[in-house]
Design a protein around this motif. Structure first.
Motif, short mmCIF file in Angstrom:
data_model
loop_
_atom_site.label_atom_id
_atom_site.label_comp_id
_atom_site.label_asym_id
_atom_site.label_seq_id
_atom_site.Cartn_x
_atom_site.Cartn_y
_atom_site.Cartn_z
N SER A 84 41.57 32.04 47.17
CA SER A 84 41.66 33.06 48.13
C SER A 84 40.87 32.90 49.33
N LEU A 85 39.60 32.69 48.96
CA LEU A 85 38.65 32.35 50.12
C LEU A 85 39.30 31.36 51.20
N LEU A 86 40.02 30.40 50.73
CA LEU A 86 40.37 29.36 51.61
C LEU A 86 41.59 29.84 52.41
N VAL A 87 42.31 30.41 51.68
CA VAL A 87 43.69 31.03 52.27
C VAL A 87 42.97 32.06 53.30
N GLY A 88 42.10 32.81 53.15
CA GLY A 88 41.69 33.55 54.25
C GLY A 88 41.07 33.09 55.45
N GLN A 96 46.68 33.49 62.15
CA GLN A 96 47.72 34.14 61.23
C GLN A 96 46.73 35.24 60.66
N PHE A 97 46.50 36.39 61.58
CA PHE A 97 45.72 37.39 61.19
C PHE A 97 46.02 37.89 60.01
N TRP A 98 47.14 38.50 59.53
CA TRP A 98 47.40 39.22 58.48
C TRP A 98 47.23 38.41 57.06
N ILE A 99 47.40 37.10 57.36
CA ILE A 99 47.40 36.02 56.03
C ILE A 99 46.13 36.04 55.89
N GLY A 100 45.27 35.79 57.04
CA GLY A 100 43.45 35.69 56.87
C GLY A 100 43.10 36.74 56.32
N GLY A 103 43.98 37.16 52.75
CA GLY A 103 43.18 36.06 51.58
C GLY A 103 41.61 36.62 51.56
N ILE A 104 41.06 37.15 52.63
CA ILE A 104 39.86 37.65 52.58
C ILE A 104 39.64 38.76 51.65
N PHE A 105 40.84 39.72 51.74
CA PHE A 105 40.80 40.92 50.79
C PHE A 105 40.84 40.22 49.49
N SER A 106 41.67 39.53 49.09
CA SER A 106 42.02 38.84 47.76
C SER A 106 40.77 38.22 47.20
N PHE A 107 39.92 37.51 48.05
CA PHE A 107 38.72 36.99 47.73
C PHE A 107 37.75 38.05 47.47
N VAL A 109 38.26 41.19 46.07
CA VAL A 109 38.72 41.65 44.89
C VAL A 109 38.58 40.79 43.75
N GLY A 110 38.88 39.50 44.18
CA GLY A 110 38.47 38.36 42.83
C GLY A 110 37.23 38.44 42.51
N ALA A 111 36.34 38.43 43.64
CA ALA A 111 34.69 38.02 43.33
C ALA A 111 34.35 39.54 42.56
N CYS A 112 34.76 40.47 42.78
CA CYS A 112 34.47 41.67 42.33
C CYS A 112 34.94 41.62 40.61
N TYR A 113 36.15 41.23 40.48
CA TYR A 113 36.64 41.11 39.27
C TYR A 113 35.68 39.88 38.46
N ALA A 114 35.48 38.89 38.94
CA ALA A 114 34.93 37.85 38.40
C ALA A 114 33.66 38.36 37.76
N LYS A 115 32.84 38.79 38.86
CA LYS A 115 31.26 39.37 38.43
C LYS A 115 31.37 40.62 37.31
N LEU A 116 32.57 41.30 37.22
CA LEU A 116 32.94 42.33 36.18
C LEU A 116 32.97 41.77 34.98
N VAL A 117 33.90 40.51 34.95
CA VAL A 117 34.36 40.05 33.66
C VAL A 117 33.43 38.89 33.07
N TRP A 118 32.43 38.54 33.86
CA TRP A 118 31.91 37.32 33.70
C TRP A 118 31.03 37.45 32.30
N SER A 119 30.40 38.44 31.97
CA SER A 119 29.98 38.74 30.57
C SER A 119 30.87 38.76 29.50
N LYS A 120 32.01 39.12 29.82
CA LYS A 120 33.08 39.07 28.85
C LYS A 120 34.05 37.80 28.44
N ILE A 121 33.23 36.74 29.14
CA ILE A 121 33.96 35.38 28.94
C ILE A 121 33.89 35.08 27.26
N PRO A 122 32.70 35.03 26.72
CA PRO A 122 32.57 34.73 25.33
C PRO A 122 33.66 35.46 24.37
N PHE A 123 33.94 36.61 24.73
CA PHE A 123 34.99 37.24 24.08
C PHE A 123 36.25 36.71 24.31
#
Length: 176
Positions: A84-88, A96-100, A103-107, A109-123
């Protein structure tokens, strides 16, 4: 239980009949030009490579999950975020402003999601290990999965022989 999808069943069978009629009509009209034949053989080659790739990737993923599941989960999560960061970045660099922006917005959101679920990876790993044990215990499931890939390949080729060739030949009367 009661079957309640009669409309969709009828629609599906009508679709099958339409493709079958188109294939039969196109087989009867055996006046293919060389250019059309090269396009058809190229598409069939594409379908074949796609089906073989699906089988190889599915088998490889199952083998990889058997040996290093935790790392695969983490790698998948990080891959999604960084792509997502690369696309941005590429969107912004290419003007391509809107694509960028997307991509940054997706990055973010994805980073927040990864931080949130990282501790749940063993489950998640425990759930996937349980599922892998079930898949290994029931080889019929694997046979079914691979046969669905082959069925999808056969259907794609069959469908293309009917409607794809009709479009290539300009036989629009078949499609209306």
């Amino acid at each position: 239980r009661e079957f309640r999808d009669v409309f969709w069943m009828i629609l599906f069978y009508l679709h099958l009949a339409a493709v079958l009629v188109a294939v039969i009509i196109n087989i009867v009209e055996e006046e293919e030009a060389e250019e059309v034949e090269s396009v058809s053989s190229g598409i069939r080659l594409l379908f074949s490579v796609t089906a073989l790739s699906a089988i190889v990737i599915s088998t490889g993923a199952l083998a990889m999950m058997s040996c290093c599941l935790n790392e695969m989960i983490k790698a998948g999560l990080l891959f999604s975020v960084f792509m997502s960061l690369l696309v941005g970045m590429f969107g912004i660099l290419n003007g391509q402003f809107w694509i960028g922006l997307f991509g940054i917005f997706s990055f973010l959101v994805g980073a927040c999601y990864a931080k949130l679920v990282w501790s749940k990876i063993p489950f998640a790993e425990a759930n996937l290990k349980t599922a892998l044990v079930a898949v290994k215990a029931n080889w019929g499931l694997g046979v079914f999965a691979y046969s669905m890939i082959i069925l999808a390949y056969a259907w794609s080729v069959f469908w293309f022989m009917g409607f794809g060739d009709a479009i290539d030949r300009g036989n629009w009367g078949l499609l209306v």
